[in-house]
Scaffold this motif. Sequence first.
Motif, short mmCIF file in Angstrom:
data_model
loop_
_atom_site.label_atom_id
_atom_site.label_comp_id
_atom_site.label_asym_id
_atom_site.label_seq_id
_atom_site.Cartn_x
_atom_site.Cartn_y
_atom_site.Cartn_z
N ASN A 37 90.22 -23.67 3.49
CA ASN A 37 90.32 -22.33 2.98
C ASN A 37 90.64 -22.78 1.08
O ASN A 37 91.10 -23.13 0.73
CB ASN A 37 91.32 -20.87 2.84
N LEU A 54 86.14 -18.68 0.22
CA LEU A 54 84.88 -20.07 1.33
C LEU A 54 86.09 -21.09 2.38
O LEU A 54 86.73 -21.22 2.43
CB LEU A 54 84.80 -21.16 0.81
N THR A 55 85.54 -20.96 3.41
CA THR A 55 86.35 -21.53 4.54
C THR A 55 85.54 -22.93 5.69
O THR A 55 84.74 -22.63 5.23
CB THR A 55 86.70 -20.58 5.71
N PHE A 56 85.94 -23.94 5.14
CA PHE A 56 85.27 -25.11 5.51
C PHE A 56 85.26 -25.43 7.20
O PHE A 56 87.05 -25.44 7.36
CB PHE A 56 85.28 -26.68 4.53
N THR A 57 84.99 -25.67 7.97
CA THR A 57 85.50 -25.74 9.42
C THR A 57 84.87 -26.87 9.41
O THR A 57 83.72 -27.32 9.74
CB THR A 57 85.10 -25.04 11.00
N TYR A 72 80.06 -30.37 8.96
CA TYR A 72 81.25 -29.14 8.94
C TYR A 72 80.62 -27.53 9.19
O TYR A 72 78.91 -28.06 8.80
CB TYR A 72 81.04 -29.02 7.53
N THR A 73 80.52 -27.33 9.15
CA THR A 73 80.21 -25.64 8.76
C THR A 73 80.81 -24.61 8.34
O THR A 73 82.39 -24.92 7.59
CB THR A 73 79.60 -24.55 10.32
N PHE A 74 80.23 -23.58 7.50
CA PHE A 74 81.39 -23.07 6.48
C PHE A 74 80.78 -21.73 6.06
O PHE A 74 79.86 -20.94 6.19
CB PHE A 74 80.92 -23.61 4.85
N LYS A 75 82.15 -20.36 5.38
CA LYS A 75 81.07 -19.32 5.52
C LYS A 75 81.95 -18.58 3.89
O LYS A 75 83.18 -19.48 3.88
CB LYS A 75 81.68 -18.17 6.66
N SER A 88 76.04 -18.07 5.58
CA SER A 88 77.19 -19.32 6.55
C SER A 88 76.27 -20.49 6.36
O SER A 88 74.85 -20.10 5.61
CB SER A 88 77.19 -18.14 8.08
N LYS A 155 90.94 -25.57 -3.27
CA LYS A 155 91.04 -25.54 -1.91
C LYS A 155 92.33 -24.95 -2.22
O LYS A 155 93.48 -25.30 -2.63
CB LYS A 155 91.02 -27.15 -1.12
#
Length: 159
Positions: A37, A54-57, A72-75, A88, A155
């Motif tokens: 995050n 922002l959140t990275f997965t 990665y995906t992010f929002k 997104s 972060k």
Amino acid sequence: MSGMILKTIIAASVTTLLSLTGTAHAAVPDPLHIVGNYKCTGFDSHDGSFNGDLTFTLNDTVSHFDKSFGAYTFKLVVELGGEKATYSGYAAAQGQLLSMFFANDSAEAPTDRGTGIAVITHDQDSEGKYITTLHKSYYLPDYKGGGRGTESCIKTSTR
């Protein structure tokens, strides 16, 4: 004595099996240290300054970390004009460089999408703690006739 040895072998086998089962379900590590995050500040050529979360997965099924590649995906959630907007997207990382694509999730914003490039840095603060920062520049080819912006995200936690 052979009964005692057999019990010991069975106990060791069960312990080994249980430890391997636990390992198989453990989270995949992110050696590029991007997942997590972030708190962001930025400036958009049309919308002005903004703050966001922002959140990275990690997408570990297509990441190839032995070649320094991460998927990665992010929002990103930002407040624009008193309303929240959610973007997104997905990113391809090669080492600490990110190529990013994103789009506004709102059906009322079909042209609010773009592409960006970012660099992830890992710097130490005065206490020796590492701080991960994303430095991004982006281009929006269709938004309000075309636009651009920059953002910096620090972060705050890993996921």
